[in-house]
Design an enzyme around this catalytic site. Structure first.
Site, PDB file in Angstrom:
ATOM      1  N   ASP A 212      35.155 -82.103  25.834  1.00  0.00           N
ATOM      2  CA  ASP A 212      34.891 -80.771  26.364  1.00  0.00           C
ATOM      3  C   ASP A 212      33.598 -80.088  25.841  1.00  0.00           C
ATOM      4  O   ASP A 212      32.961 -80.536  24.942  1.00  0.00           O
ATOM      5  CB  ASP A 212      36.259 -79.746  26.612  1.00  0.00           C
ATOM      6  CG  ASP A 212      36.197 -79.182  24.999  1.00  0.00           C
ATOM      7  OD1 ASP A 212      35.738 -79.557  24.108  1.00  0.00           O
ATOM      8  OD2 ASP A 212      37.027 -78.379  24.780  1.00  0.00           O
ATOM      9  N   ASP A 214      32.507 -76.427  24.041  1.00  0.00           N
ATOM     10  CA  ASP A 214      32.884 -75.214  23.486  1.00  0.00           C
ATOM     11  C   ASP A 214      31.665 -74.453  23.330  1.00  0.00           C
ATOM     12  O   ASP A 214      30.928 -74.629  22.509  1.00  0.00           O
ATOM     13  CB  ASP A 214      33.640 -75.500  22.147  1.00  0.00           C
ATOM     14  CG  ASP A 214      34.661 -76.483  22.402  1.00  0.00           C
ATOM     15  OD1 ASP A 214      35.751 -76.392  23.017  1.00  0.00           O
ATOM     16  OD2 ASP A 214      34.534 -77.579  21.818  1.00  0.00           O
ATOM     17  N   ASP A 295      34.646 -74.240  27.593  1.00  0.00           N
ATOM     18  CA  ASP A 295      35.517 -73.203  27.036  1.00  0.00           C
ATOM     19  C   ASP A 295      34.506 -72.225  26.810  1.00  0.00           C
ATOM     20  O   ASP A 295      33.365 -72.481  25.975  1.00  0.00           O
ATOM     21  CB  ASP A 295      36.596 -73.444  25.978  1.00  0.00           C
ATOM     22  CG  ASP A 295      37.691 -74.486  26.219  1.00  0.00           C
ATOM     23  OD1 ASP A 295      38.212 -74.416  27.214  1.00  0.00           O
ATOM     24  OD2 ASP A 295      38.027 -74.892  25.015  1.00  0.00           O
TER      25      ASP A 295
HETATM   26  P1  DGT Z   1      36.130 -83.050  21.261  1.00  0.00           P
HETATM   27  O1  DGT Z   1      35.983 -82.002  22.124  1.00  0.00           O
HETATM   28  O2  DGT Z   1      37.336 -83.886  21.539  1.00  0.00           O
HETATM   29  O3  DGT Z   1      34.884 -83.700  21.295  1.00  0.00           O
HETATM   30  O4  DGT Z   1      36.488 -82.605  19.676  1.00  0.00           O
HETATM   31  P2  DGT Z   1      36.307 -80.975  19.184  1.00  0.00           P
HETATM   32  O5  DGT Z   1      36.322 -81.155  17.913  1.00  0.00           O
HETATM   33  O6  DGT Z   1      35.212 -80.318  19.936  1.00  0.00           O
HETATM   34  O7  DGT Z   1      37.691 -80.490  19.533  1.00  0.00           O
HETATM   35  P3  DGT Z   1      38.224 -79.342  20.566  1.00  0.00           P
HETATM   36  O8  DGT Z   1      37.420 -79.110  21.563  1.00  0.00           O
HETATM   37  O9  DGT Z   1      39.623 -79.524  21.015  1.00  0.00           O
HETATM   38  O10 DGT Z   1      38.435 -78.037  19.409  1.00  0.00           O
HETATM   39  C1  DGT Z   1      37.077 -77.630  18.637  1.00  0.00           C
HETATM   40  C2  DGT Z   1      37.454 -76.899  17.787  1.00  0.00           C
HETATM   41  O11 DGT Z   1      37.989 -75.395  18.120  1.00  0.00           O
HETATM   42  C3  DGT Z   1      38.600 -77.238  16.671  1.00  0.00           C
HETATM   43  O12 DGT Z   1      38.508 -77.565  15.536  1.00  0.00           O
HETATM   44  C4  DGT Z   1      40.079 -76.477  17.115  1.00  0.00           C
HETATM   45  C5  DGT Z   1      39.236 -75.371  17.685  1.00  0.00           C
HETATM   46  N1  DGT Z   1      40.096 -74.802  18.929  1.00  0.00           N
HETATM   47  C6  DGT Z   1      40.290 -75.527  19.916  1.00  0.00           C
HETATM   48  N2  DGT Z   1      41.299 -74.781  20.739  1.00  0.00           N
HETATM   49  C7  DGT Z   1      41.468 -73.821  20.213  1.00  0.00           C
HETATM   50  C8  DGT Z   1      42.042 -72.582  20.671  1.00  0.00           C
HETATM   51  O13 DGT Z   1      42.462 -72.115  21.674  1.00  0.00           O
HETATM   52  N3  DGT Z   1      42.199 -71.575  19.569  1.00  0.00           N
HETATM   53  C9  DGT Z   1      41.365 -71.705  18.479  1.00  0.00           C
HETATM   54  N4  DGT Z   1      41.560 -70.726  17.554  1.00  0.00           N
HETATM   55  N5  DGT Z   1      40.726 -72.845  18.199  1.00  0.00           N
HETATM   56  C10 DGT Z   1      40.562 -73.906  18.988  1.00  0.00           C
HETATM   57 MG    MG Z   2      35.359 -79.677  22.102  1.00  0.00          MG
END
Ligand code: DGT
Ligand code: MG
Length: 371
Positions: A212, A214, A295
């Site tokens: 996704d 962010d 997001d």
């Molecule tokens: P990806 O998107 O699969 O390539 O990997 P990431 O590391 O971008 O994972 P992602 O998008 O699920 O989450 C990014 C960071 O944001 C992760 O450390 C946790 C945080 N995060 C995700 N969703 C939420 C939320 O609803 N609330 C809070 N506080 N943090 C969140």
């Molecule tokens: Mg992400």
């Protein structure tokens, strides 16, 4: 400084947030296996699912932080969460690593990957809005294919998750993420020229692709970020296939926010974005756009460094820095701020570097938080 107990030999520390964990490391064959076990434990939803999953993730994080390739069982000595003399839970990690080092593969991991259960759970959990408990309910009812799910009662997220299943399960490239980010930046500038849009999550850590996009939206003047999100959403309404807006609870002080480390209280929008594809990537029968999970998180400037840290991840890094902070420093850290557990005294910081410094942690840039 960290207590002696938290520092072990070989340069790999007990808390993953103390280690340098780069995106590319030396032990992916082993960490891939441990992460399959982690995911499988998480899917099973039995009594100790969470702690079993965590034990595998901790073992994997240790291997990712090893500055060399592990080639023998001897070199596992003293490694946190792997060497059994440090913890009984480490036994399972060590057993699997030993199998792979000695046999070239692990029967347990192979059996999981080939199982109907694991394959189906992965398939169903790939639907946006579906977690392990829903997926398992469907599996237990005998469902095995996406087609079986189409006629079940689904919530809104799941309905669109299924509709855009293929796109949402195709990795988002860095270029696509930058494209979305530019589009959001452009409309933000139209609303207020000083609004700041920051790409966080995996892309900030240097990942070439992700699941996704962010984006943090903030403004250098406190309060100027208020009421911005509805305007951004209005201006982007033709770019969205779906939006789910979450209101801020208004109580964003870290002391009053929920217990869960993954939830925060920022005003945000979880969306599915319709990104037009450049001509060169279109082919005759394909639709000229791609659905992408985006997001948008609105952050007041005084909480920005904490939100930046909290949304850069990985999830394990966040879990670990909060565990370290609470255990070693008696401080609660959230995406909103930090405060001491006893006197509830708020601890201010203007940058990520300052947060690390105030926690007596060596600074880890995003590219070293890939645990
Ligand atoms: P990806 O998107 O699969 O390539 O990997 P990431 O590391 O971008 O994972 P992602 O998008 O699920 O989450 C990014 C960071 O944001 C992760 O450390 C946790 C945080 N995060 C995700 N969703 C939420 C939320 O609803 N609330 C809070 N506080 N943090 C969140
Ligand atoms: Mg992400």
């Amino acid at each position: 400084p960290p207590t002696k107990k938290s520092r072990l030999s070989k340069g790999v520390n007990m808390y993953a947030c103390q280690n340098c964990t780069p995106l590319h490391h030396f032990n992916s064959r082993l960490t891939d296996a441990l992460e399959i076990l982690e995911q499988h434990a998480f899917f099973r939803l039995d009594q100790n699912a969470e702690s079993r999953a965590l034990a595998f993730r901790r073992g994997s994080a240790t291997l990712k932080a090893c500055p060399h390739k592990i080639t023998s069982v001897d070199s596992l000595k003293n490694l946190p969460y792997i060497d059994t003399s440090n913890s009984s839970k480490a036994g399972h990690c060590k057993k699997v690593i030993t199998e792979i080092l000695e046999e070239g593969f692990s029967d347990e991991v192979e059996d999981i990957v080939n199982s109907d259960f694991y394959k189906t759970m992965k398939l169903f959990c790939g639907i946006w809005g579906v977690g392990p408990s829903t997926a398992k309910k469907w599996f237990d009812s005998g469902h095995r294919h996406l087609n079986d799910i189409k006629n079940l009662k689904l919530n809104k997220d799941q309905t669109v998750g299924l509709e855009y299943y293929e796109d949402l399960n195709t990795p988002v490239s860095k270029d696509e993420a930058l494209c979305v980010s530019e589009i959001v930046k452009t409309v933000c500038m139209e609303i207020k020229k000083d609004l700041l849009v920051t790409l966080v999550g995996g892309f900030r850590r240097g990942k070439p692709a992700g699941h996704d996009v962010d984006l943090l939206i903030s403004h250098p003047t406190q309060g100027e970020e208020k009421h911005v999100l509805p305007k951004v959403m209005e201006k982007l309404k033709d770019n969205f296939l779906y939006t789910d807006k979450k209101m801020s609870s208004g109580t964003t002080h870290p002391q009053y926010t929920g217990k869960s480390s993954t939830m925060d209280q920022f005003e945000k929008c979880f969306s599915i974005f319709k990104l037009d594809l450049p001509k060169s990537t279109k082919n005759g029968n394909e639709k000229p756009w791609k659905a992408i999970r985006v997001d948008l998180i609105v952050v007041p400037t005084d909480q920005y460094p904490f939100a930046l840290l909290g949304w850069t991840g990985t999830k394990h890094f966040e879990r670990e820095i909060r565990r370290y902070t609470k255990t070693e420093k008696k401080v609660v850290l959230t995406s909103h701020g930090m405060y001491t557990t006893d006197t509830k005294q708020s601890i201010e910081a203007k940058t990520e570097e300052e947060i690390f410094k105030k926690l007596d942690l060596e600074f880890r840039p995003p590219s070293e938080r890939c645990c």
